[in-house]
Motif scaffolding. Structure first.
Motif, PDB file in Angstrom:
ATOM      1  N   LEU A   1       0.824  -1.202   0.000  1.00  0.00           N
ATOM      2  CA  LEU A   1       0.000   0.000   0.000  1.00  0.00           C
ATOM      3  C   LEU A   1       0.860   1.253   0.000  1.00  0.00           C
ATOM      4  O   LEU A   1       0.441   2.302  -0.499  1.00  0.00           O
ATOM      5  N   GLU A   2       2.056   1.148   0.543  1.00  0.00           N
ATOM      6  CA  GLU A   2       2.968   2.285   0.597  1.00  0.00           C
ATOM      7  C   GLU A   2       3.947   2.282  -0.567  1.00  0.00           C
ATOM      8  O   GLU A   2       4.385   3.346  -1.018  1.00  0.00           O
ATOM      9  N   GLN A   3       4.289   1.086  -1.054  1.00  0.00           N
ATOM     10  CA  GLN A   3       5.207   0.966  -2.191  1.00  0.00           C
ATOM     11  C   GLN A   3       4.577   0.015  -3.220  1.00  0.00           C
ATOM     12  O   GLN A   3       4.866  -1.183  -3.230  1.00  0.00           O
ATOM     13  N   PRO A   4       3.667   0.522  -4.042  1.00  0.00           N
ATOM     14  CA  PRO A   4       2.983  -0.335  -5.029  1.00  0.00           C
ATOM     15  C   PRO A   4       3.963  -0.972  -6.013  1.00  0.00           C
ATOM     16  O   PRO A   4       5.080  -0.495  -6.200  1.00  0.00           O
ATOM     17  N   ILE A   5       3.504  -2.041  -6.631  1.00  0.00           N
ATOM     18  CA  ILE A   5       4.275  -2.735  -7.662  1.00  0.00           C
ATOM     19  C   ILE A   5       3.381  -2.906  -8.885  1.00  0.00           C
ATOM     20  O   ILE A   5       2.155  -2.894  -8.783  1.00  0.00           O
ATOM     21  N   GLY A   6       3.997  -3.072 -10.031  1.00  0.00           N
ATOM     22  CA  GLY A   6       3.191  -3.249 -11.239  1.00  0.00           C
ATOM     23  C   GLY A   6       2.389  -4.526 -11.218  1.00  0.00           C
ATOM     24  O   GLY A   6       1.208  -4.554 -11.567  1.00  0.00           O
ATOM     25  N   ALA A   7       3.023  -5.622 -10.790  1.00  0.00           N
ATOM     26  CA  ALA A   7       2.366  -6.925 -10.744  1.00  0.00           C
ATOM     27  C   ALA A   7       3.203  -7.857  -9.883  1.00  0.00           C
ATOM     28  O   ALA A   7       4.401  -7.640  -9.696  1.00  0.00           O
TER      29      ALA A   7
ATOM     30  N   VAL B   1       7.552  -8.643 -10.140  1.00  0.00           N
ATOM     31  CA  VAL B   1       8.233  -9.106 -11.352  1.00  0.00           C
ATOM     32  C   VAL B   1       9.667  -8.599 -11.409  1.00  0.00           C
ATOM     33  O   VAL B   1      10.499  -9.172 -12.140  1.00  0.00           O
ATOM     34  N   ASP B   2       9.987  -7.551 -10.637  1.00  0.00           N
ATOM     35  CA  ASP B   2      11.370  -7.063 -10.618  1.00  0.00           C
ATOM     36  C   ASP B   2      12.213  -7.745  -9.546  1.00  0.00           C
ATOM     37  O   ASP B   2      13.368  -7.355  -9.316  1.00  0.00           O
ATOM     38  N   GLY B   3      11.659  -8.752  -8.868  1.00  0.00           N
ATOM     39  CA  GLY B   3      12.410  -9.516  -7.881  1.00  0.00           C
ATOM     40  C   GLY B   3      12.330  -8.981  -6.465  1.00  0.00           C
ATOM     41  O   GLY B   3      12.883  -9.594  -5.550  1.00  0.00           O
ATOM     42  N   THR B   4      11.651  -7.850  -6.248  1.00  0.00           N
ATOM     43  CA  THR B   4      11.519  -7.298  -4.902  1.00  0.00           C
ATOM     44  C   THR B   4      10.285  -7.879  -4.210  1.00  0.00           C
ATOM     45  O   THR B   4       9.389  -8.441  -4.853  1.00  0.00           O
ATOM     46  N   TRP B   5      10.249  -7.721  -2.890  1.00  0.00           N
ATOM     47  CA  TRP B   5       9.148  -8.278  -2.094  1.00  0.00           C
ATOM     48  C   TRP B   5       8.339  -7.155  -1.455  1.00  0.00           C
ATOM     49  O   TRP B   5       8.878  -6.114  -1.090  1.00  0.00           O
ATOM     50  N   ARG B   6       7.023  -7.396  -1.326  1.00  0.00           N
ATOM     51  CA  ARG B   6       6.118  -6.520  -0.611  1.00  0.00           C
ATOM     52  C   ARG B   6       5.247  -7.386   0.313  1.00  0.00           C
ATOM     53  O   ARG B   6       5.167  -8.600   0.144  1.00  0.00           O
ATOM     54  N   SER B   7       4.575  -6.725   1.266  1.00  0.00           N
ATOM     55  CA  SER B   7       3.662  -7.432   2.157  1.00  0.00           C
ATOM     56  C   SER B   7       2.264  -6.836   2.032  1.00  0.00           C
ATOM     57  O   SER B   7       2.099  -5.689   1.582  1.00  0.00           O
ATOM     58  N   VAL B   8       1.257  -7.623   2.407  1.00  0.00           N
ATOM     59  CA  VAL B   8      -0.131  -7.162   2.413  1.00  0.00           C
ATOM     60  C   VAL B   8      -0.545  -7.016   3.868  1.00  0.00           C
ATOM     61  O   VAL B   8      -0.810  -8.019   4.545  1.00  0.00           O
TER      62      VAL B   8
END
Length: 417
Positions: A130-136, A153-160
């Protein structure tokens, strides 16, 4: 390729034993009719071979059996000449039953570079999407005691954020549903369906339809409908369609828990009805094809007019395995039997088709397991591309036991395939 069987290590089975084992693999009683049908088909395919044997028998003066067109057998004296051969060669027959497959061999399969890392190891924590969106996202990784993590898709991780406590029932671990293109995520919660737009960094919760309201010990599975404006809810009371606008209705297909339901991101819906022993293809609210289908199986996916599942039966050898079927006709196009007497890969879910990468390739999630020598949690899991026409396997990624619950966006992988 050898099969993983600790009890048989170092031994080579004689040909007769292989034949006997193949003949005595599990045969479901309800498929007796299918077995007879397949026997007639095989008898028909043997006509060319029997004709050759009859010609050879002329030399040695024996009597050989031939098959009538109606399927009955009769004896022909050896001195009766065979009919003159036709000018055209007999059409080749395609045997959908492939060589027996041992899932433990996936660790030795060739590897292929995709947007996935070969070794998937999500971090304990990651920035909020929510703070650092990603394309997909290509993967949605749930794990007990942690928020769902997303592999971009760029290899980075996010959390929900908030997903660690989204479900209060007995089973809190569920597989998140990524849309085909990896842009949207749907996750069940006690209050309803959490929908997250990963590109916009926005989320909201859509309330359950009244008949499905309330916390559940086992949250229903969710799947995205074509167009990604509705989510299919595979509830134990039946299949419901919930729109992103809050609308809801009972689906005309899918029984309890949505058993046997597959959704093509391009539109068609395939429903394997177990009690009716048939296969239906839907276009919206209309059945466009229906055919008899006696094979058992589940974890169904569909695309390109094909259906893939983990199943068997219906006269097929082995104890189950990955299978690809023509969705309109029910014809089995490929089947890789597994020696699986403990139903590890079928009933116990260690083989799960995830989607199609192209018209020749099925994406499989495989957790090689032997209940005799291993404990649950010791196994690794692999995303594997199965070229069912060439019967070859390619390993795309490997993770620990937590990978068994991962959600995958097949379209993202297909773009990099």
């Amino acid at each position: 390729m050898t099969e993983h069987d600790p009890g048989d290590q170092g031994a080579t089975e004689p040909g007769l034993r292989q034949v006997l084992e193949r003949a005595t693999d599990r045969i479901e009683p309800s498929y007796a009719g299918t077995v007879l049908d397949l026997a007639r088909q095989r008898r028909s395919r043997r006509r060319a071979t029997l004709a050759s044997l009859a010609a050879a028998a002329v030399v040695v003066g024996v009597v050989v059996g031939v098959t009538r067109m109606d399927g009955s057998d009769r004896l022909m004296p050896a001195d009766v000449p065979d009919p003159a051969p036709t000018a055209s060669a007999p059409a080749e027959t395609h045997d959908p039953v492939l060589a027996r497959w041992d899932p433990f061999t996936v660790v030795d399969a060739p590897v292929r570079e995709t947007v996935l890392p070969m070794d998937v190891e999500p971090p304990a924590t990651a920035p909020s999407v929510l703070e650092q969106p990603i394309g997909a996202a290509v993967l949605a990784w749930p794990e007990e005691g942690r928020d769902v993590r997303l592999l971009a898709v760029d290899g980075t991780w996010r959390s929900v954020p908030g997903t660690v406590e989204a479900v209060s029932g007995t089973n809190r671990l569920v597989t998140p549903a990524l849309s085909h293109d990896g842009r949207l995520l749907a996750h069940p919660t006690d209050a309803g369906i959490l929908v997250v737009d990963l590109a916009a960094g926005e989320q909201r919760t859509i309330a359950w339809p009244d008949p499905l309201a309330g916390p559940s010990d086992w949250p229903p599975e969710l799947r995205w409908m074509p167009g990604e404006q509705q989510v299919a809810v595979l509830h134990w009371r039946g299949t419901w369609l919930v729109g992103l606008d809050g609308s809801s209705r009972r689906a005309p297909y899918g029984g309890e828990y949505g058993t046997g339901l597959a959704i093509d991101p391009e539109g068609p819906i395939v429903h394997r009805r177990w009690e009716d022993q048939d296969l239906r293809v839907w276009d919206g609210e209309t059945v466009v094809s229906e055919t008899r289908f006696l094979h058992w199986g589940d974890r169904i996916v569909t695309a390109h007019g094909l259906m893939a599942m983990s199943g068997g039966g219906g006269g097929l050898p082995g104890n189950g395995g990955p299978m690809v079927v023509d969705a309109a006709t029910g014809e089995v196009l490929a089947y890789a039997p597994i020696r699986d007497r403990s139903a590890v890969y079928t009933d116990n879910g260690h083989l799960r088709p995830q989607g199609f990468l192209d018209e020749d390739t099925v994406l499989l999630l495989v957790g090689p397991m032997d209940f005799r020598t291993m404990e649950l949690g010791e196994e690794s899991w692999h995303l594997v591309a199965w070229d069912f026409r060439e019967h070859s396997f390619t390993r795309l990624a490997t993770g620990d036991t937590a990978m068994s619950w991962v959600g995958v966006a097949p379209g993202v992988l297909a773009d990099s395939w």
